[in-house]
Design a protein around this motif. Sequence first.
Motif, short mmCIF file in Angstrom:
data_model
loop_
_atom_site.label_atom_id
_atom_site.label_comp_id
_atom_site.label_asym_id
_atom_site.label_seq_id
_atom_site.Cartn_x
_atom_site.Cartn_y
_atom_site.Cartn_z
N LEU A 96 -134.52 -11.63 -67.90
CA LEU A 96 -134.26 -10.22 -68.19
C LEU A 96 -134.01 -9.51 -66.88
O LEU A 96 -134.77 -9.68 -65.91
N ALA A 143 -129.44 -9.71 -70.08
CA ALA A 143 -130.25 -10.89 -70.33
C ALA A 143 -129.33 -12.10 -70.29
O ALA A 143 -128.18 -12.03 -70.73
N TYR A 167 -134.31 -6.08 -75.33
CA TYR A 167 -133.31 -7.15 -75.24
C TYR A 167 -133.37 -7.94 -76.54
O TYR A 167 -134.37 -8.57 -76.85
N ASN A 214 -129.09 -11.25 -76.89
CA ASN A 214 -129.02 -10.76 -75.51
C ASN A 214 -128.31 -9.42 -75.37
O ASN A 214 -127.98 -9.00 -74.26
N ILE A 224 -128.57 -5.22 -75.80
CA ILE A 224 -129.69 -4.32 -75.55
C ILE A 224 -129.63 -3.14 -76.50
O ILE A 224 -128.57 -2.77 -77.00
#
Length: 191
Positions: A66, A110, A156, A160, A162
């Motif tokens: 992250l 991520a 996240y 992956n 956000i």
Amino acid sequence: DFKTTTPDGVNVKWENGDRIALYAQGGTEEDSMSAVYQTSLVVPSSEAAFTLINDVQPQKQEGVYLAACPASALTAWGNSPDRKCTMELPANQKVSAPGWDNSASLMAAASATDEFVFSHCVAYVKFTITEESPSIVSFSAASGNEAMASGVNVTYAEDNTISVTPLQDNQATKATLAMEDGGAFVPGTYY
């Protein structure tokens, strides 16, 4: 890849000294609980290599690293397996030239590898100063009751991507951009 691309197609380059933070056991950067990486560039570039500047090693959460950018905006990581962080968006922003205050350009990413594609965590207001514009020393955007600057929680997702939600405390309903030297904006585009 560029540092990021704005929705209107402006490619933003990495600059010397840009820092990103990677998750390392939760906590805050001040607690040395982030692996902090920094660029060393002679000129701004569309690609950048980062060097670890502290003794903290990044750790994966649920199989991914992250990342938060800029590292200075990070206030806390969620504990594993939360896949979250909290970042602070300043209400008073400063620039030395057209563009934006790097501390207000909140991004997160991520990745299962050490290569990241960052996504914006905040919206930007774009305005342009021309030679014909009157002398303007600050620009403010205000809302009735919506957060214009505050802490944000970044989550996240499994894919992956956000998602971002504002913190409920310390919300500012006005954000202001001004020149670092206190003078008038020079011609150019600002965010």
